[in-house]
Design a protein around this motif. Sequence first.
Motif, PDB file in Angstrom:
ATOM      1  N   GLN A 253       0.823  -1.205   0.000  1.00 32.01           N
ATOM      2  CA  GLN A 253       0.000   0.000   0.000  1.00 32.01           C
ATOM      3  C   GLN A 253       0.858   1.256   0.000  1.00 32.01           C
ATOM      4  O   GLN A 253       0.612   2.200  -0.744  1.00 32.01           O
ATOM      5  CB  GLN A 253      -0.946   0.009   1.208  1.00 32.01           C
ATOM      6  CG  GLN A 253      -2.052  -1.024   1.107  1.00 32.01           C
ATOM      7  CD  GLN A 253      -2.627  -1.123  -0.301  1.00 32.01           C
ATOM      8  OE1 GLN A 253      -2.989  -0.135  -0.920  1.00 32.01           O
ATOM      9  NE2 GLN A 253      -2.671  -2.346  -0.842  1.00 32.01           N
ATOM     10  N   LYS A 256       2.468   1.635  -3.302  1.00 31.81           N
ATOM     11  CA  LYS A 256       1.528   2.020  -4.355  1.00 31.81           C
ATOM     12  C   LYS A 256       1.304   3.528  -4.396  1.00 31.81           C
ATOM     13  O   LYS A 256       1.277   4.126  -5.459  1.00 31.81           O
ATOM     14  CB  LYS A 256       0.198   1.298  -4.174  1.00 31.81           C
ATOM     15  CG  LYS A 256      -0.783   1.561  -5.317  1.00 31.81           C
ATOM     16  CD  LYS A 256      -1.956   0.625  -5.251  1.00 31.81           C
ATOM     17  CE  LYS A 256      -3.017   0.912  -6.301  1.00 31.81           C
ATOM     18  NZ  LYS A 256      -2.873   2.107  -7.102  1.00 31.81           N
ATOM     19  N   LEU A 259       4.368   5.093  -6.014  1.00 31.35           N
ATOM     20  CA  LEU A 259       4.487   4.740  -7.435  1.00 31.35           C
ATOM     21  C   LEU A 259       3.381   5.408  -8.249  1.00 31.35           C
ATOM     22  O   LEU A 259       3.608   5.852  -9.367  1.00 31.35           O
ATOM     23  CB  LEU A 259       4.428   3.223  -7.619  1.00 31.35           C
ATOM     24  CG  LEU A 259       5.608   2.430  -7.068  1.00 31.35           C
ATOM     25  CD1 LEU A 259       5.587   1.002  -7.578  1.00 31.35           C
ATOM     26  CD2 LEU A 259       6.927   3.085  -7.433  1.00 31.35           C
ATOM     27  N   THR A 260       2.191   5.465  -7.690  1.00 33.37           N
ATOM     28  CA  THR A 260       1.096   6.111  -8.408  1.00 33.37           C
ATOM     29  C   THR A 260       1.382   7.596  -8.578  1.00 33.37           C
ATOM     30  O   THR A 260       1.141   8.168  -9.637  1.00 33.37           O
ATOM     31  CB  THR A 260      -0.232   5.919  -7.657  1.00 33.37           C
ATOM     32  OG1 THR A 260      -0.409   4.535  -7.404  1.00 33.37           O
ATOM     33  CG2 THR A 260      -1.399   6.431  -8.484  1.00 33.37           C
TER      34      THR A 260
END
Lengths: 349, 349
Positions: A253, A256, A259-260
């Motif tokens: 999480q 993420k 990276l997002t």
Amino acid sequence: MLTERQMLILRLIVDNYVLSAEPVGSRTISKQADLGLSAATIRNEMADLEEMGYLEQPHASAGRIPSQLGYRFYVDHLLSQGADLSAAEIERVKSLFTERIGEMERVAQQTASFLSNLTQYTAVVLGPQVYDTTLKSLQLVPISDRTAVALVVTSTGQVHNRTVTIPEGIPVRDIERMFKVLDKKLSGIPLYRIRSRALEEITLELARHMNDFEEAMRVLDQVISWMGEDSEGKLYVGGTTNMLLQPEFQDVQKAKTVLTWLEHHQDVMEALRSDETARGRLQVRIGGENDVLTLRDCSLVTATYHVGGAPVGVVGVLGPTRMDYARVIPLLDQISKTMTELFTKFYAS
Amino acid sequence: MLTERQMLILRLIVDNYVLSAEPVGSRTISKQADLGLSAATIRNEMADLEEMGYLEQPHASAGRIPSQLGYRFYVDHLLSQGADLSAAEIERVKSLFTERIGEMERVAQQTASFLSNLTQYTAVVLGPQVYDTTLKSLQLVPISDRTAVALVVTSTGQVHNRTVTIPEGIPVRDIERMFKVLDKKLSGIPLYRIRSRALEEITLELARHMNDFEEAMRVLDQVISWMGEDSEGKLYVGGTTNMLLQPEFQDVQKAKTVLTWLEHHQDVMEALRSDETARGRLQVRIGGENDVLTLRDCSLVTATYHVGGAPVGVVGVLGPTRMDYARVIPLLDQISKTMTELFTKFYAS
DNA sequence: TGTTAGCACTCAGGAGTCACGAGTGCTAAC
DNA sequence: GTTAGCACTCGTGACTCCTGAGTGCTAACA
């Protein structure tokens, strides 16, 4: 405020933690340090450092880790002296840039990938901005009856192109003629001005040459309208997945979110650009110092590169707050210097 | 080989597993299915299906999950009938492409991002290849004394550019003249031929115009040499981080291998291109069916799009083997059709 | 002969317990 | 000011136990 010894201890703790990613205990330091101090003494100093806010304790029976303030002090005061690259390393960096000259547009891309390989962090490079660059050439290459490619070459050697559809009723010939006129009239004018000022100036001229003025204008607008936006320079990201190497991002999480964020180039560029306008040439944003909430567990080290004294782009390294500043900072410093040299030499026309 | 009932059960298991990502038990099926069968009966059928290799059991006391063979059967036989998009959905896809026509180069990029949003998987788009496209225009725009930008426009409207450094001793003028000659001589010739054939053909012509022939040739080679490689079309990836949404990639190590693979555009392109040459228009590669070892837990669904009957590019969706094939396949089918229409209309010159 | 109910069996996963050890804070002595 | 010693804390990993979902098998049923 801090005694020499406290600074030494703080530095040792940061160094150790950067390396191991685990809380550093008093014994570890006492064994390492040359100063013959026992663990107990170190403990006392550590307690003081914690009280002053430079250290934190994840839980009662664990060692200490640097706080944001601790990193900040480390970066500001414990790093400067002798934090330079060796001559050999400087040469290495330079050689990487001299190898493949003549592909300016790719320099940014290559730098990103090279930098991420070298640091094992994620690298971001904001390509050279073209704000105060001028139009060198504007061309139209017809593809079919109704389509053509418009080319814009800037004084920095960047090329932008856009496919345009030509409205019915206007012969391609006319549009071609229009572009030839424009090419002459507009070359040498700064990009950001073209839309506003130049358009008006040439209106008369154009009207003389063309019948269906309104429609033709629309075609032109297709080309020009994006110049403003697109002149902002592109973003290149290298080693995104390096983020997943770091123990602090073993939680999917957490990984993420970062990276997002990296996928949203607009946001990243904004973050980088805010550093560009900052006073210093080299910026270190540690954890919460980042405006972006997503980066509260990250540090972003950025350096600007210049052409003729004006900043035109940014090179940066993104990693966990537990970053190897001692390595990243001089490296980034050297790279930005080399890029400045390179671009200055190249753009000097 | 399979009875009607077994097929129904297999389908239900796949459907359920795709949705829940958890092994499907006999009770779940018996409750859902309209056929009034008890869990015990389902169990018997399940045991048979497992023996035949269509199902697997993670461990003794768990439900069943589809095996690779199971997915394959599902895709091949249980999906075809009525697996089309509704008219409304088709319209929706089409409208997404008609909105912003005239930016052909961006279509691939937009498709990737749109497709990944829609599916929650990772989307890959191999941009239109330019193999059998021809040169439309070759131009040189001087930037400074020693540098210039060479522009190549293809018949498909793609633009390639490269900055070239001009060797000392040759006036830029000469090079410019050379490019003008070349522009006339070479336009209309397929890209991949330019290097080999055309060069020889124009040697004589050029020698007449230029003094320092050898050096000039080197400049030209800078431009032409990359045409072969670069004519392969670019790769666009969308929604990389969507991979991290999937429960099967909650393990960072597993996620990292796939994400890293996606960063290596060369490898991805190779995988896509092998599908392009395959017989069918639509390819489904399930788990180990992928040549790439990294993708053994993934499925790659690809569709080619065409211009004038010849495949020019690939659209694909990458997800876990537990992919929603029933949704992805018709969607990809429709998108590739729409892209074919779009590109055909556009490139028809 | 196919279907179903019932029952014993399996096993992953979560909760609880325990011991270990790294590390601390504090005190008293050097 | 420094250090040795000691009691205390607490995360971690090993171990056990329990639960519940799910199976396979058998025997009875239609």
